[in-house]
Design a protein around this motif. Structure first.
Motif, PDB file in Angstrom:
ATOM      1  N   SER A 196      11.572   8.838   0.365  1.00  0.00           N
ATOM      2  CA  SER A 196      10.447   8.415  -0.469  1.00  0.00           C
ATOM      3  C   SER A 196      10.843   7.283  -1.425  1.00  0.00           C
ATOM      4  CB  SER A 196       9.903   9.596  -1.279  1.00  0.00           C
ATOM      5  OG  SER A 196      10.876  10.085  -2.195  1.00  0.00           O
ATOM      6  N   ARG A 197      12.130   7.137  -1.699  1.00  0.00           N
ATOM      7  CA  ARG A 197      12.582   6.122  -2.657  1.00  0.00           C
ATOM      8  C   ARG A 197      13.036   4.832  -1.988  1.00  0.00           C
ATOM      9  NH1 ARG A 197      18.115   6.746  -4.197  1.00  0.00           N
ATOM     10  NH2 ARG A 197      17.597   6.913  -6.411  1.00  0.00           N
ATOM     11  N   TYR A 198      12.835   4.694  -0.673  1.00  0.00           N
ATOM     12  CA  TYR A 198      13.217   3.478   0.042  1.00  0.00           C
ATOM     13  C   TYR A 198      11.981   2.604   0.251  1.00  0.00           C
ATOM     14  CZ  TYR A 198      17.283   6.333   1.464  1.00  0.00           C
ATOM     15  OH  TYR A 198      18.397   7.142   1.487  1.00  0.00           O
ATOM     16  N   THR A 199      11.930   1.457  -0.364  1.00  0.00           N
ATOM     17  CA  THR A 199      10.781   0.574  -0.184  1.00  0.00           C
ATOM     18  C   THR A 199      10.623   0.157   1.273  1.00  0.00           C
ATOM     19  OG1 THR A 199      12.183  -1.284  -0.853  1.00  0.00           O
ATOM     20  CG2 THR A 199      10.730  -0.371  -2.530  1.00  0.00           C
ATOM     21  N   TYR A 200      11.755   0.014   1.983  1.00  0.00           N
ATOM     22  CA  TYR A 200      11.644  -0.433   3.371  1.00  0.00           C
ATOM     23  C   TYR A 200      11.013   0.632   4.260  1.00  0.00           C
ATOM     24  CZ  TYR A 200      16.169   2.038   3.816  1.00  0.00           C
ATOM     25  OH  TYR A 200      17.179   2.962   3.779  1.00  0.00           O
ATOM     26  N   ALA A 201      11.290   1.901   3.994  1.00  0.00           N
ATOM     27  CA  ALA A 201      10.660   2.968   4.767  1.00  0.00           C
ATOM     28  C   ALA A 201       9.162   3.022   4.450  1.00  0.00           C
ATOM     29  CB  ALA A 201      11.320   4.305   4.455  1.00  0.00           C
ATOM     30  N   ARG A 395      13.214  -0.324 -10.941  1.00  0.00           N
ATOM     31  CA  ARG A 395      12.741   0.287 -12.189  1.00  0.00           C
ATOM     32  C   ARG A 395      11.431   1.049 -12.054  1.00  0.00           C
ATOM     33  NH1 ARG A 395      14.185  -4.159 -16.940  1.00  0.00           N
ATOM     34  NH2 ARG A 395      16.396  -4.398 -16.401  1.00  0.00           N
ATOM     35  N   ALA A 396      10.797   0.925 -10.914  1.00  0.00           N
ATOM     36  CA  ALA A 396       9.542   1.640 -10.716  1.00  0.00           C
ATOM     37  C   ALA A 396       9.582   2.506  -9.460  1.00  0.00           C
ATOM     38  CB  ALA A 396       8.375   0.643 -10.634  1.00  0.00           C
ATOM     39  N   PHE A 397       9.759   1.887  -8.310  1.00  0.00           N
ATOM     40  CA  PHE A 397       9.633   2.624  -7.051  1.00  0.00           C
ATOM     41  C   PHE A 397      10.616   3.783  -6.957  1.00  0.00           C
ATOM     42  CE2 PHE A 397       9.759   3.481  -2.541  1.00  0.00           C
ATOM     43  CZ  PHE A 397       8.425   3.341  -2.168  1.00  0.00           C
ATOM     44  N   ARG A 398      11.886   3.512  -7.155  1.00  0.00           N
ATOM     45  CA  ARG A 398      12.891   4.572  -7.016  1.00  0.00           C
ATOM     46  C   ARG A 398      12.793   5.626  -8.123  1.00  0.00           C
ATOM     47  NH1 ARG A 398      18.461   1.676  -6.107  1.00  0.00           N
ATOM     48  NH2 ARG A 398      17.318  -0.269  -5.933  1.00  0.00           N
ATOM     49  N   PRO A 399      12.687   5.218  -9.399  1.00  0.00           N
ATOM     50  CA  PRO A 399      12.587   6.231 -10.453  1.00  0.00           C
ATOM     51  C   PRO A 399      11.362   7.140 -10.307  1.00  0.00           C
ATOM     52  CG  PRO A 399      13.198   4.114 -11.396  1.00  0.00           C
ATOM     53  CD  PRO A 399      12.834   3.862  -9.962  1.00  0.00           C
ATOM     54  N   ILE A 400      10.234   6.565  -9.893  1.00  0.00           N
ATOM     55  CA  ILE A 400       9.028   7.380  -9.727  1.00  0.00           C
ATOM     56  C   ILE A 400       9.207   8.365  -8.575  1.00  0.00           C
ATOM     57  CG2 ILE A 400       6.592   7.310  -9.056  1.00  0.00           C
ATOM     58  CD1 ILE A 400       6.361   4.682 -10.627  1.00  0.00           C
ATOM     59  N   ALA A 401       9.810   7.907  -7.479  1.00  0.00           N
ATOM     60  CA  ALA A 401      10.077   8.808  -6.355  1.00  0.00           C
ATOM     61  C   ALA A 401      10.998   9.947  -6.776  1.00  0.00           C
ATOM     62  CB  ALA A 401      10.696   8.027  -5.197  1.00  0.00           C
ATOM     63  N   ASP A 402      11.977   9.639  -7.601  1.00  0.00           N
ATOM     64  CA  ASP A 402      12.901  10.672  -8.074  1.00  0.00           C
ATOM     65  C   ASP A 402      12.186  11.699  -8.944  1.00  0.00           C
ATOM     66  OD1 ASP A 402      15.024   9.563  -6.741  1.00  0.00           O
ATOM     67  OD2 ASP A 402      15.843   8.497  -8.460  1.00  0.00           O
ATOM     68  N   LYS A 403      11.240  11.240  -9.741  1.00  0.00           N
ATOM     69  CA  LYS A 403      10.493  12.174 -10.587  1.00  0.00           C
ATOM     70  C   LYS A 403       9.681  13.148  -9.748  1.00  0.00           C
ATOM     71  CE  LYS A 403      10.129   9.299 -14.735  1.00  0.00           C
ATOM     72  NZ  LYS A 403       9.219   8.578 -15.655  1.00  0.00           N
ATOM     73  N   VAL A 404       9.110  12.661  -8.651  1.00  0.00           N
ATOM     74  CA  VAL A 404       8.379  13.550  -7.746  1.00  0.00           C
ATOM     75  C   VAL A 404       9.339  14.550  -7.117  1.00  0.00           C
ATOM     76  CG1 VAL A 404       6.978  13.690  -5.655  1.00  0.00           C
ATOM     77  CG2 VAL A 404       6.601  11.818  -7.273  1.00  0.00           C
ATOM     78  N   ALA A 416      -0.533   6.631  -9.025  1.00  0.00           N
ATOM     79  CA  ALA A 416      -1.264   5.854 -10.032  1.00  0.00           C
ATOM     80  C   ALA A 416      -0.298   5.051 -10.889  1.00  0.00           C
ATOM     81  CB  ALA A 416      -2.103   6.795 -10.896  1.00  0.00           C
ATOM     82  N   GLN A 417       0.817   5.669 -11.244  1.00  0.00           N
ATOM     83  CA  GLN A 417       1.807   4.960 -12.065  1.00  0.00           C
ATOM     84  C   GLN A 417       2.451   3.819 -11.275  1.00  0.00           C
ATOM     85  OE1 GLN A 417       4.593   7.385 -14.250  1.00  0.00           O
ATOM     86  NE2 GLN A 417       6.040   5.691 -14.494  1.00  0.00           N
ATOM     87  N   LEU A 418       2.717   4.056 -10.000  1.00  0.00           N
ATOM     88  CA  LEU A 418       3.336   3.015  -9.172  1.00  0.00           C
ATOM     89  C   LEU A 418       2.431   1.787  -9.092  1.00  0.00           C
ATOM     90  CD1 LEU A 418       5.775   2.378  -7.297  1.00  0.00           C
ATOM     91  CD2 LEU A 418       4.320   3.104  -5.401  1.00  0.00           C
ATOM     92  N   VAL A 419       1.144   2.015  -8.881  1.00  0.00           N
ATOM     93  CA  VAL A 419       0.202   0.899  -8.805  1.00  0.00           C
ATOM     94  C   VAL A 419       0.135   0.167 -10.139  1.00  0.00           C
ATOM     95  CG1 VAL A 419      -2.235   0.300  -8.530  1.00  0.00           C
ATOM     96  CG2 VAL A 419      -1.155   1.900  -6.933  1.00  0.00           C
ATOM     97  N   ALA A 420       0.137   0.905 -11.221  1.00  0.00           N
ATOM     98  CA  ALA A 420       0.088   0.290 -12.554  1.00  0.00           C
ATOM     99  C   ALA A 420       1.347  -0.522 -12.832  1.00  0.00           C
ATOM    100  CB  ALA A 420      -0.085   1.381 -13.618  1.00  0.00           C
ATOM    101  N   GLU A 421       2.503   0.028 -12.452  1.00  0.00           N
ATOM    102  CA  GLU A 421       3.762  -0.688 -12.656  1.00  0.00           C
ATOM    103  C   GLU A 421       3.809  -1.948 -11.786  1.00  0.00           C
ATOM    104  OE1 GLU A 421       6.171  -0.213 -14.781  1.00  0.00           O
ATOM    105  OE2 GLU A 421       5.327   1.601 -15.653  1.00  0.00           O
TER     106      GLU A 421
END
Length: 428
Positions: A196-201, A395-404, A416-421
């Motif tokens: 979930s924390r890989y932008t390429y995936a 600073r956004a994609f990976r940290p947010i995935a980790d929080k989930v 929602a946070q990812l889109v806002a970031e």
């Protein structure tokens, strides 16, 4: 009358003082021909890159390549060097950050060197487009690769499970992961890492839906619902035991040696095709390679040919012509091709690709065969990443995935946070 020998001797004596500054200039020039090269990668990549540097030195008298290898701190060190005006002459970038660095004017446009110092007549058609940002050739693609799924052949065979393939859907894959983890029954061992924390995936997942990670105008190319579905998929797989725990996944720095599969915590990894060799070097069992799961059988694969990596010349390089000569050497010299093989991906020089393929080991041949096998399933290369993409990823994609993953945020809130970031960080 002076003999020729006396004339030469006297001329040497009389010209000695005048020659002194020239000798000093030669020495100064020799000092200026050192060049710094900065990259990251597995020990295998390091050995091969150092060997190429030595070969370049041997072919260019007076030139010294100072190789610098980065690890998990690669990007932090690069940022520090760029900010301090101490950038390496040549440094390595990956496609997800390449355009971002180019648009920040940290790289030197190569247009003036193309066709003059950097030969492109033997390169695969259209390959230089993969190094072009806003009409400028910002860097040299080093190879071609694609998204892939790597798996431990022995572990799946012992579990009595069929390896994933081109017809495997994301739902099929989830069931396979759950069954595999249960079948192995080993503590701290799961079917796959949490991707979930890989932008390429996520980019492949989006491409299967007809969307992109980034749009043509430099903003996010997906909706909150897409991100919610992505986070929800991996949250469900985590809870059902199909993928690694949050603690294990958080240690992954998106490099081979820190991936759960490389650390002995997973049987599969979503990775890049050229990384097969690097993973095989740290995994004891034979590895297989296949495509990523798909949204639906017969639908878009989410795959596209991409540059494995780029080498760029720093905008502040004091030896840009020498650096350009090294880039030409790296992609066009036959002996270099033999040294590099396909560790960074399939060579972009078609003659070298043809010459190298019979010489490479069985593992590398799997990588080449995979690239050839998806030729009729790849889509177009996506638009260059926008300014701010590096920050968005780290600073956004990976940290947010980790929080989930840690249960600190639900998928809908995370999306929602990812889109806002994305709206805040990306400079479209």
């Amino acid at each position: 009358m002076l003999t020729r020998r006396e004339l030469l001797r006297n001329g040497a004596i009389l010209g000695g003082a005048a020659a002194l500054p020239s000798l000093l200039s030669v020495r100064a020039l020799a000092q200026e021909t050192s060049m710094r090269l900065y990259w990251w990668g597995s020990p295998t990549r390091n050995e091969r890159t150092q060997a190429v540097a030595k070969l370049f030195e041997a072919a260019n008298a007076g030139v010294k390549i100072k190789g610098e290898v980065g690890g998990n701190d690669y990007w932090q060190k690069l940022t520090t060097m760029l900010a301090g005006g101490n950038a390496p002459d040549i440094f390595q970038l990956e496609p997800g950050r390449f355009a971002d660095y180019a648009r920040r004017k940290t790289t030197l446009p190569l247009n003036d060197y193309i066709g003059k110092i950097i030969r492109v007549d033997k390169l695969a058609p259209g390959v230089m487009d993969l190094g072009t940002v806003d009409g400028q050739v910002a860097g040299m693609p080093l190879s071609i690769n694609a998204f892939s799924l790597l798996y431990d052949e022995v572990v799946l065979k012992k579990a009595g499970l069929t390896p994933p393939g081109a017809q495997t859907t994301w739902d099929d894959f989830a069931r396979l992961c759950i069954d595999l983890t249960k079948a192995v029954g080993q503590k701290n061992y799961w079917a796959v890492g949490n991707a979930s924390r890989y932008t390429y995936a996520f980019e492949a997942f989006l491409a299967q839906r007809g969307k992109r990670l980034y749009s043509d105008v430099g903003v996010i190319g997906f909706e909150a619902k897409d991100a919610e579905d992505w986070y929800g998929y991996w949250e469900s797989l985590t809870k059902s035991g199909g993928c690694v725990s949050a603690e294990v996944q958080a240690a992954d720095q998106v490099q081979i040696d820190s991936n759960p599969m490389a650390r002995g915590n997973a049987a599969m990894a979503i990775a890049f095709s050229n990384q097969l060799l690097g993973y095989q070097n740290v995994c004891k069992n034979p590895l297989g390679i296949t495509t990523l799961p798909v949204a639906q059988i017969g639908g878009p694969s989410g795959l596209f040919y991409r540059p494995g990596l780029h080498f760029v010349i720093a905008a502040t390089s004091k030896n840009p012509e020498l650096a350009a000569k090294f880039l030409d050497f790296f992609v066009n010299d036959p002996e270099v091709g033999k040294i590099l093989g396909v560790e960074r991906g399939v060579p972009i020089n078609t003659d070298i690709k043809t010459a190298v393929t019979p010489l490479i080991d069985d593992v590398s041949r799997k990588s080449v065969a995979y690239i050839n096998s998806i030729a009729d399933r790849v889509g177009p290369y996506p638009p260059p990443v926008p300014l701010g993409a590096s920050e968005f990823d780290s600073r956004a994609f990976r940290p947010i995935a980790d929080k989930v993953a840690f249960g600190q945020m639900k998928p809908k809130e995370a999306a929602a946070q990812l889109v806002a970031e994305g709206a805040r960080m990306l400079k479209g």
